[in-house]
Write a protein that holds these residues in place. Structure first.
Motif, PDB file in Angstrom:
ATOM      1  N   LYS A  70      -8.971  -1.838  -0.626  1.00 28.24           N
ATOM      2  CA  LYS A  70      -9.208  -1.787  -1.616  1.00 28.24           C
ATOM      3  C   LYS A  70      -7.627  -2.228  -2.061  1.00 28.24           C
ATOM      4  CE  LYS A  70      -6.822   2.826  -3.435  1.00 28.24           C
ATOM      5  NZ  LYS A  70      -6.793   4.100  -3.241  1.00 28.24           N
ATOM      6  N   LYS A  71      -6.304  -2.388  -1.750  1.00 30.36           N
ATOM      7  CA  LYS A  71      -5.776  -3.102  -2.231  1.00 30.36           C
ATOM      8  C   LYS A  71      -6.169  -4.517  -2.765  1.00 30.36           C
ATOM      9  CE  LYS A  71      -1.878  -2.238  -3.195  1.00 30.36           C
ATOM     10  NZ  LYS A  71      -1.923  -1.191  -4.024  1.00 30.36           N
ATOM     11  N   LEU A  72      -6.907  -5.329  -1.827  1.00 28.92           N
ATOM     12  CA  LEU A  72      -6.983  -7.064  -2.245  1.00 28.92           C
ATOM     13  C   LEU A  72      -8.032  -6.639  -3.679  1.00 28.92           C
ATOM     14  CD1 LEU A  72      -8.194  -8.034   1.501  1.00 28.92           C
ATOM     15  CD2 LEU A  72      -6.224  -8.616  -0.104  1.00 28.92           C
ATOM     16  N   THR A  73      -8.854  -5.897  -3.656  1.00 30.95           N
ATOM     17  CA  THR A  73      -9.639  -4.811  -4.434  1.00 30.95           C
ATOM     18  C   THR A  73      -9.139  -5.425  -5.783  1.00 30.95           C
ATOM     19  OG1 THR A  73     -11.655  -4.487  -3.187  1.00 30.95           O
ATOM     20  CG2 THR A  73     -11.756  -3.906  -6.116  1.00 30.95           C
ATOM     21  N   GLN A  74      -7.592  -4.687  -6.064  1.00 27.13           N
ATOM     22  CA  GLN A  74      -7.014  -3.971  -7.455  1.00 27.13           C
ATOM     23  C   GLN A  74      -5.987  -6.061  -7.340  1.00 27.13           C
ATOM     24  OE1 GLN A  74      -3.295  -2.425  -6.317  1.00 27.13           O
ATOM     25  NE2 GLN A  74      -3.501  -1.319  -7.975  1.00 27.13           N
ATOM     26  N   TRP A  75      -5.582  -6.659  -6.807  1.00 24.94           N
ATOM     27  CA  TRP A  75      -5.565  -7.716  -7.297  1.00 24.94           C
ATOM     28  C   TRP A  75      -6.424  -8.779  -7.484  1.00 24.94           C
ATOM     29  CZ3 TRP A  75      -2.742  -8.118  -1.766  1.00 24.94           C
ATOM     30  CH2 TRP A  75      -1.782  -7.263  -1.866  1.00 24.94           C
TER      31      TRP A  75
ATOM     32  N   GLU B 287       0.865  -0.899  -0.035  1.00 19.39           N
ATOM     33  CA  GLU B 287      -0.130   0.240  -0.021  1.00 19.39           C
ATOM     34  C   GLU B 287       0.611   1.425  -0.072  1.00 19.39           C
ATOM     35  OE1 GLU B 287      -3.774  -1.999   2.850  1.00 19.39           O
ATOM     36  OE2 GLU B 287      -2.513  -1.238   3.602  1.00 19.39           O
ATOM     37  N   SER B 288       2.319   1.442  -0.100  1.00 19.24           N
ATOM     38  CA  SER B 288       2.833   1.928  -0.074  1.00 19.24           C
ATOM     39  C   SER B 288       2.997   2.760  -1.235  1.00 19.24           C
ATOM     40  CB  SER B 288       4.691   1.833   0.731  1.00 19.24           C
ATOM     41  OG  SER B 288       4.702   1.086   0.119  1.00 19.24           O
ATOM     42  N   SER B 289       4.033   3.993  -1.206  1.00 20.04           N
ATOM     43  CA  SER B 289       4.472   4.338  -2.600  1.00 20.04           C
ATOM     44  C   SER B 289       5.298   3.737  -2.535  1.00 20.04           C
ATOM     45  CB  SER B 289       4.754   5.979  -2.666  1.00 20.04           C
ATOM     46  OG  SER B 289       5.425   5.848  -1.551  1.00 20.04           O
ATOM     47  N   ARG B 290       6.550   2.683  -2.674  1.00 19.89           N
ATOM     48  CA  ARG B 290       7.053   2.142  -2.768  1.00 19.89           C
ATOM     49  C   ARG B 290       6.477   1.184  -4.455  1.00 19.89           C
ATOM     50  NH1 ARG B 290      11.242   1.276   0.717  1.00 19.89           N
ATOM     51  NH2 ARG B 290      12.368  -0.051  -0.351  1.00 19.89           N
ATOM     52  N   TRP B 291       5.204   0.216  -3.631  1.00 15.25           N
ATOM     53  CA  TRP B 291       5.471  -0.700  -4.258  1.00 15.25           C
ATOM     54  C   TRP B 291       4.683   0.158  -5.432  1.00 15.25           C
ATOM     55  CZ3 TRP B 291       7.151  -5.195  -6.065  1.00 15.25           C
ATOM     56  CH2 TRP B 291       6.169  -5.910  -6.458  1.00 15.25           C
ATOM     57  N   LYS B 292       4.229   0.165  -7.021  1.00 18.79           N
ATOM     58  CA  LYS B 292       3.918   0.690  -8.209  1.00 18.79           C
ATOM     59  C   LYS B 292       3.280  -0.544  -8.998  1.00 18.79           C
ATOM     60  CE  LYS B 292       7.789   3.748  -8.138  1.00 18.79           C
ATOM     61  NZ  LYS B 292       6.863   5.336  -7.250  1.00 18.79           N
TER      62      LYS B 292
ATOM     63  N   GLY C 192      12.545  -7.023  -8.590  1.00 14.57           N
ATOM     64  CA  GLY C 192      12.535  -5.995  -7.342  1.00 14.57           C
ATOM     65  C   GLY C 192      11.360  -4.812  -7.810  1.00 14.57           C
ATOM     66  N   GLU C 193      11.354  -3.444  -7.121  1.00 17.53           N
ATOM     67  CA  GLU C 193      10.735  -2.610  -7.382  1.00 17.53           C
ATOM     68  C   GLU C 193      10.605  -1.999  -8.531  1.00 17.53           C
ATOM     69  OE1 GLU C 193      11.845  -0.041  -4.175  1.00 17.53           O
ATOM     70  OE2 GLU C 193      10.326  -1.204  -2.435  1.00 17.53           O
ATOM     71  N   ARG C 194      11.642  -2.042  -9.582  1.00 10.34           N
ATOM     72  CA  ARG C 194      12.169  -0.932 -10.987  1.00 10.34           C
ATOM     73  C   ARG C 194      11.141  -1.494 -11.780  1.00 10.34           C
ATOM     74  NH1 ARG C 194      16.052  -3.791  -8.114  1.00 10.34           N
ATOM     75  NH2 ARG C 194      16.639  -5.396 -10.965  1.00 10.34           N
ATOM     76  N   THR C 195      11.554  -3.099 -12.421  1.00 11.55           N
ATOM     77  CA  THR C 195      10.625  -3.782 -13.562  1.00 11.55           C
ATOM     78  C   THR C 195       9.589  -5.062 -13.304  1.00 11.55           C
ATOM     79  OG1 THR C 195      12.273  -5.134 -13.897  1.00 11.55           O
ATOM     80  CG2 THR C 195      12.546  -2.815 -14.934  1.00 11.55           C
ATOM     81  N   GLU C 196       9.215  -5.416 -13.558  1.00 15.90           N
ATOM     82  CA  GLU C 196       7.867  -6.699 -13.434  1.00 15.90           C
ATOM     83  C   GLU C 196       8.734  -8.029 -14.322  1.00 15.90           C
ATOM     84  OE1 GLU C 196       3.892  -6.334 -15.785  1.00 15.90           O
ATOM     85  OE2 GLU C 196       4.194  -4.783 -15.102  1.00 15.90           O
ATOM     86  N   GLU C 197      10.070  -7.766 -14.474  1.00 12.72           N
ATOM     87  CA  GLU C 197      10.616  -8.417 -14.952  1.00 12.72           C
ATOM     88  C   GLU C 197      11.413  -9.406 -14.151  1.00 12.72           C
ATOM     89  OE1 GLU C 197      15.533  -9.738 -16.561  1.00 12.72           O
ATOM     90  OE2 GLU C 197      14.706  -8.302 -16.421  1.00 12.72           O
TER      91      GLU C 197
ATOM     92  N   PRO D 299       0.407  -3.282 -10.179  1.00 14.17           N
ATOM     93  CA  PRO D 299      -0.788  -3.846 -10.033  1.00 14.17           C
ATOM     94  C   PRO D 299      -1.775  -5.187  -9.033  1.00 14.17           C
ATOM     95  CG  PRO D 299      -0.304  -3.630 -12.459  1.00 14.17           C
ATOM     96  CD  PRO D 299       0.162  -3.116 -11.623  1.00 14.17           C
ATOM     97  N   PHE D 300      -0.335  -6.004  -8.629  1.00 14.74           N
ATOM     98  CA  PHE D 300      -0.207  -7.457  -8.505  1.00 14.74           C
ATOM     99  C   PHE D 300       0.694  -6.992  -7.360  1.00 14.74           C
ATOM    100  CE2 PHE D 300       3.227  -6.994 -12.253  1.00 14.74           C
ATOM    101  CZ  PHE D 300       4.251  -7.377 -10.779  1.00 14.74           C
ATOM    102  N   ALA D 301       0.642  -8.436  -6.912  1.00 15.00           N
ATOM    103  CA  ALA D 301       1.351  -8.269  -5.489  1.00 15.00           C
ATOM    104  C   ALA D 301       2.573  -8.505  -5.037  1.00 15.00           C
ATOM    105  CB  ALA D 301       0.427  -9.445  -4.620  1.00 15.00           C
ATOM    106  N   PRO D 302       3.133  -8.081  -4.299  1.00 15.93           N
ATOM    107  CA  PRO D 302       4.570  -8.385  -4.145  1.00 15.93           C
ATOM    108  C   PRO D 302       5.270  -9.872  -4.014  1.00 15.93           C
ATOM    109  CG  PRO D 302       4.477  -6.895  -1.946  1.00 15.93           C
ATOM    110  CD  PRO D 302       2.633  -7.313  -3.147  1.00 15.93           C
ATOM    111  N   HIS D 303       6.285 -10.196  -3.793  1.00 17.86           N
ATOM    112  CA  HIS D 303       6.691 -11.266  -3.845  1.00 17.86           C
ATOM    113  C   HIS D 303       7.704 -11.698  -2.394  1.00 17.86           C
ATOM    114  CE1 HIS D 303      10.387 -14.242  -3.928  1.00 17.86           C
ATOM    115  NE2 HIS D 303       9.907 -14.845  -4.526  1.00 17.86           N
ATOM    116  N   ASP D 304       8.589 -10.391  -2.017  1.00 19.91           N
ATOM    117  CA  ASP D 304       9.256 -10.255  -0.964  1.00 19.91           C
ATOM    118  C   ASP D 304       9.308  -8.993  -0.511  1.00 19.91           C
ATOM    119  OD1 ASP D 304      12.257  -9.073  -1.820  1.00 19.91           O
ATOM    120  OD2 ASP D 304      11.391 -10.387  -3.108  1.00 19.91           O
TER     121      ASP D 304
END
Length: 644
Positions: free
Chosen positions: A434-439, A369-374, A396-401, A376-381
């Motif tokens: 809100k975040k659960l709905t996005q996912w 939910e922070s501005s760090r995670w940009k 990481g926080e850079r690309t979807e790769e 539309p899907f959930a983080p891995h770690d």
């Protein structure tokens, strides 16, 4: 289970750093070791009528080893029995990590209790010796340490004290204080000299000057205990700070009430008898539940998995005084707070401590939910242990790769639904709606036929049209529908359930081939474990026809190798967590057939390491991973009784 020989025996098990095991057939064959394999030397000696014997450690050779008569591993306790010179000695390691008591579970104290009984009808004069070396507080033996003693408490730690100064996988802690408490007093001395002094009958040990390397004459904390019938001591570790979250250093949870080592040991000593009783009751209750569901052999393996799963986490005080519980990906990539590690390990916490599962999910939700995670899907770690300062896996926080979009969205929605149902409250979901709905919307658009991406079984590589991953997405949407039901929004619940039902119907058409279901929709002649399907039963969704499960189970039993059921048609290896999830979909007979080879493997594997969750089903050889929290997945069979 009689004569069960664990691959490795838990001795001192609290956090990923304070985790000591015996990786030998007998406790006297080798030094105890950290789960990584690095030596964490502990020596145990007993003098019986003037003659000294060993009950722990391979030295000193001048003291012959006692006969190891038996070994029993329970959820919180390990008991050895030794015999020599007309005496039976019971050596019990108690790490009272009771999952339903966060205060106690977070305390880094293991009780070592020695109980001696005469077996020849004679009275014997006895005393015992114990030491633990500075190896337990350094990453490398060449690091310099300092130590001191204050009566009943001895402490030792590195001179540099680089608190939270390193992160990674195959490393040990090199900050904080290794602690030993003995009512008779603790000495700080050279290990080799102290052991030989005890053999010679001396009762005082030569001191040692500091700072010095941990390998320089092996400085240790040592104690001599008068042993009329029973005696005890306590081994502890004060990490001072256990983790960092978004740049903020976090204290271990036990420090909320106990300010230092003196208070920690004072409380542990005062409550020792009551804690021992509670641990015994906890063990008995858990073992009985496991036996009722899967028999004695299953209970034996579950007891071993319990301490491993708990000790692969740390429990800390997070922002605002909330409890956070961080996993570490042991012998994997060292990540902290990995969502697809929390997912397979979750059955243990859902069965016994749902609030601890919440403590694992909360820091993930706050990060997402922070501005760090940009994305539309959930983080891995959350980072690399012990630094939870942002995702490091894949892009990481850079690309979807190399991300796991469908995997992690599905994991989080299923876990939040399961948590709220166990807590009988939707409050956690409401805080993060809100975040659960996005996912959920992401899975609605991307989940049925996943693109070429990784799933939790990432060692097998990228895979498009993954049928089991699609199952996860569909069940996750069913979970989102159930969350709507819990908050009293029946219209939305019905809408999302219809979405999940429609996708489930389409899944069956895409996946079926000749009475079984493919690994990937576009790969004929393949198969895989559809372990995600278990949640359709546990959470009572009924999205998929029962005949899908029946067909799959029938095929699985035919495909087993000597040591179990492969993960899929691509290789002979398997994942122990997924085998137990798959077996849990069957009746008692099917369950027994699917787990019996796993139990045989655990009892005979040559890899003497804490339970690996990834091994070859033909050779039994460990492929990778060890000491991970995912073995909490072995408790999946118990969830039937928790939700129904």
């Amino acid at each position: 289970m009689q004569d069960f020989r664990p691959p490795a025996v838990p001795l001192v098990t609290h956090t990923p750093y304070f985790s000591i095991w015996s990786m030998a057939e007998k406790l006297t064959d080798d030094w105890p070791r950290h789960w990584t394999g690095a030596i964490d030397g502990m020596c145990g000696l007993i003098r019986i009528d003037g003659k000294v014997y060993r009950f722990m450690g391979p030295q000193p050779s001048e003291a012959p080893a006692m006969e190891q008569a038996s070994l029993r591993v329970m959820p919180t306790r390990t008991q050895y029995k030794f015999r020599a010179a007309g005496v039976e000695l019971t050596v019990e390691f108690l790490s009272p990590i009771l999952a339903d008591d966060i205060e106690l579970a977070s305390r880094p104290v293991t009780y070592l209790t020695l109980t001696a009984e005469s077996t020849d009808g004679r009275k014997h004069d006895m005393e015992a010796y114990f030491d633990i070396t500075a190896e337990a507080c350094v990453d490398k033996p060449g690091q310099k340490v300092v130590g001191s003693t204050n009566g009943a408490i001895g402490s030792m730690g590195t001179e540099a004290q680089p608190i939270l100064g390193a992160s990674g996988d195959n490393i040990r802690i090199d900050w904080g204080q290794l602690l030993l408490y003995a009512p008779s007093g603790v000495a700080v001395c050279p290990a080799d000299e102290a052991r030989m002094a005890f053999v010679r009958g001396e009762h005082s040990f030569r001191g040692i000057t500091f700072p010095r390397a941990a390998s320089d004459r092996w400085p240790c904390l040592a104690a001599v205990l008068r042993l009329e019938k029973t005696a005890h001591l306590m081994i502890g570790y004060d990490e001072i700070y256990s983790a960092e979250y978004m740049g903020r250093k976090l204290r271990p949870w036990w420090r909320k009430k106990l300010r230092n080592a003196k208070e920690l040991f004072a409380s542990a000593e005062k409550e020792r008898e009551s804690i021992a009783r509670r641990a015994q009751e906890f063990d008995m209750r858990m073992m009985n539940e496991l036996k009722m569901r899967g028999g004695e052999a299953y209970a034996t393996l579950g007891a071993l998995a319990y301490r491993q799963a708990m000790a692969a986490h740390c429990i800390v005080e997070g922002p605002g005084g909330k409890s956070f519980m961080f996993s570490k990906e042991n012998f994997s990539n060292g990540c902290i707070g990995t969502v697809d590690v929390t997912y397979p390990g979750s059955p243990l916490f859902l069965a016994y401590a749902p609030d601890l599962l919440e403590a694992q999910l909360e820091p993930v939700m706050l990060y997402a939910e922070s501005s760090r995670w940009k994305f539309p899907f959930a983080p891995h770690d959350l980072g690399t242990y012990p630094l939870a300062n942002g995702q490091v896996y894949g892009g990481g926080e850079r690309t979807e790769e190399d991300q796991m979009p469908v995997e992690e969205c599905g994991n989080m929605l299923i876990l939040v639904d399961a948590l709220c149902k166990r807590q009988k409250s939707p409050e956690f979901a409401k805080r993060h709606w809100k975040k659960l709905t996005q996912w959920a919307n992401y899975l609605k658009n991307k989940g049925l036929d996943p693109e070429n991406q990784l799933c939790t079984d990432d060692f097998a590589g990228h895979l498009a049209h993954n049928a089991n991953l699609s199952l996860k997405a569909i069940i996750a949407l069913g979970a989102y529908a159930q969350l709507f039901e819990m908050v009293g929004k029946s219209a939305q619940a019905s809408e999302w359930r219809n979405v999940a039902m429609d996708m489930a119907s389409r899944w069956a058409q895409l996946a079926e081939e000749d009475g079984q279901y493919k690994l990937a929709f576009d790969k004929p002649g393949t198969w895989s474990l559809k372990y995600n399907l278990i949640w359709d039963d546990v959470l009572e969704m009924h999205l998929f026809p029962a005949n899908i499960k029946r067909k799959e189970l029938s095929n699985y039993i035919k495909r087993q190798n000597k040591y179990g059921l492969p993960l899929d048609s691509r290789a002979d290896y398997t994942k122990i967590d997924w085998v137990f999830w798959t077996a849990s979909m069957g009746d008692r007979e099917q369950f027994g057939k699917l787990i019996a080879p796993v139990l045989d493997w655990a009892n005979t594997t040559r890899d003497r390491v804490p339970l690996t969750d990834w091994y070859d089903t033909k050779t039994g050889k460990c492929v990778g991973f060890r000491a991970r929290s995912v073995v909490g997945g072995l408790f999946m069979p118990l969830l039937e009784t928790r939700y129904n």
